[in-house]
Design a protein around this motif. Structure first.
Motif, PDB file in Angstrom:
ATOM      1  N   TRP A  58      64.612  41.486  41.740  1.00 24.51           N
ATOM      2  CA  TRP A  58      65.693  40.851  42.480  1.00 24.51           C
ATOM      3  C   TRP A  58      66.030  41.660  43.733  1.00 24.51           C
ATOM      4  O   TRP A  58      66.205  41.100  44.815  1.00 24.51           O
ATOM      5  CB  TRP A  58      66.925  40.710  41.583  1.00 24.51           C
ATOM      6  N   SER A  60      64.132  43.829  45.414  1.00 25.16           N
ATOM      7  CA  SER A  60      63.065  43.797  46.423  1.00 25.16           C
ATOM      8  C   SER A  60      62.994  42.438  47.114  1.00 25.16           C
ATOM      9  O   SER A  60      62.772  42.372  48.330  1.00 25.16           O
ATOM     10  CB  SER A  60      61.721  44.164  45.806  1.00 25.16           C
ATOM     11  N   SER A  61      63.201  41.357  46.376  1.00 22.88           N
ATOM     12  CA  SER A  61      63.161  40.043  47.021  1.00 22.88           C
ATOM     13  C   SER A  61      64.367  39.870  47.951  1.00 22.88           C
ATOM     14  O   SER A  61      64.240  39.285  49.035  1.00 22.88           O
ATOM     15  CB  SER A  61      63.118  38.918  45.993  1.00 22.88           C
ATOM     16  N   ALA A  62      65.542  40.407  47.569  1.00 18.05           N
ATOM     17  CA  ALA A  62      66.709  40.350  48.454  1.00 18.05           C
ATOM     18  C   ALA A  62      66.453  41.151  49.721  1.00 18.05           C
ATOM     19  O   ALA A  62      66.843  40.727  50.830  1.00 18.05           O
ATOM     20  CB  ALA A  62      67.944  40.866  47.718  1.00 18.05           C
ATOM     21  N   VAL A  64      63.500  41.771  51.137  1.00 14.27           N
ATOM     22  CA  VAL A  64      62.515  41.057  51.966  1.00 14.27           C
ATOM     23  C   VAL A  64      63.174  39.886  52.681  1.00 14.27           C
ATOM     24  O   VAL A  64      62.973  39.671  53.879  1.00 14.27           O
ATOM     25  CB  VAL A  64      61.318  40.588  51.100  1.00 14.27           C
ATOM     26  N   PHE A  65      63.998  39.115  51.961  1.00 13.84           N
ATOM     27  CA  PHE A  65      64.668  37.981  52.597  1.00 13.84           C
ATOM     28  C   PHE A  65      65.677  38.476  53.637  1.00 13.84           C
ATOM     29  O   PHE A  65      65.869  37.842  54.683  1.00 13.84           O
ATOM     30  CB  PHE A  65      65.359  37.092  51.565  1.00 13.84           C
ATOM     31  N   GLY A  66      66.318  39.609  53.371  1.00 13.99           N
ATOM     32  CA  GLY A  66      67.235  40.179  54.344  1.00 13.99           C
ATOM     33  C   GLY A  66      66.528  40.607  55.611  1.00 13.99           C
ATOM     34  O   GLY A  66      67.005  40.355  56.726  1.00 13.99           O
ATOM     35  N   ARG A  68      63.690  39.378  56.673  1.00 16.26           N
ATOM     36  CA  ARG A  68      63.215  38.166  57.309  1.00 16.26           C
ATOM     37  C   ARG A  68      64.331  37.518  58.137  1.00 16.26           C
ATOM     38  O   ARG A  68      64.124  37.103  59.275  1.00 16.26           O
ATOM     39  CB  ARG A  68      62.711  37.162  56.260  1.00 16.26           C
ATOM     40  N   ASP A  69      65.531  37.470  57.543  1.00 11.56           N
ATOM     41  CA  ASP A  69      66.670  36.871  58.266  1.00 11.56           C
ATOM     42  C   ASP A  69      67.078  37.733  59.456  1.00 11.56           C
ATOM     43  O   ASP A  69      67.555  37.242  60.462  1.00 11.56           O
ATOM     44  CB  ASP A  69      67.860  36.689  57.326  1.00 11.56           C
ATOM     45  N   ASN A  72      64.577  36.974  62.365  1.00  9.44           N
ATOM     46  CA  ASN A  72      64.434  35.558  62.776  1.00  9.44           C
ATOM     47  C   ASN A  72      65.587  35.133  63.608  1.00  9.44           C
ATOM     48  O   ASN A  72      66.645  35.368  63.672  1.00  9.44           O
ATOM     49  CB  ASN A  72      64.297  34.634  61.584  1.00  9.44           C
TER      50      ASN A  72
END
Length: 72
Positions: A58, A60-62, A64-66, A68-69, A72
């Motif tokens: 959880w 690591s995925s948070a 990565v998405f952070g 990415r955001d 972008n």
């Protein structure tokens, strides 16, 4: 002519089961109390590791998405 006699081969399947039964008699089984304690320990360890892996996944995925955001 001389008579040819065949030697009877021992029944390999019957020998296997005789040996199997003999080996089973040599086994010393742990008492139920020890087996129960070991089982509980293994289950607790598996659950704890599953929670640790889930939290790391959880996190690591948070991350990565952070990232990415952020870009972008």
């Amino acid at each position: 002519m001389a008579e040819v006699t065949k030697e009877k081969k021992p029944n390999r399947i019957a020998k296997f089961f005789r040996d199997y039964k003999s080996e089973l008699k040599k086994i010393t089984w742990n008492p139920f109390k020890n087996t129960k304690a070991s089982t509980i320990l293994v289950i607790a360890t598996v659950v704890a590791l599953a929670v640790v892996i889930a939290v790391l996944d959880w996190g690591s995925s948070a991350a990565v998405f952070g990232l990415r955001d952020l870009f972008n």
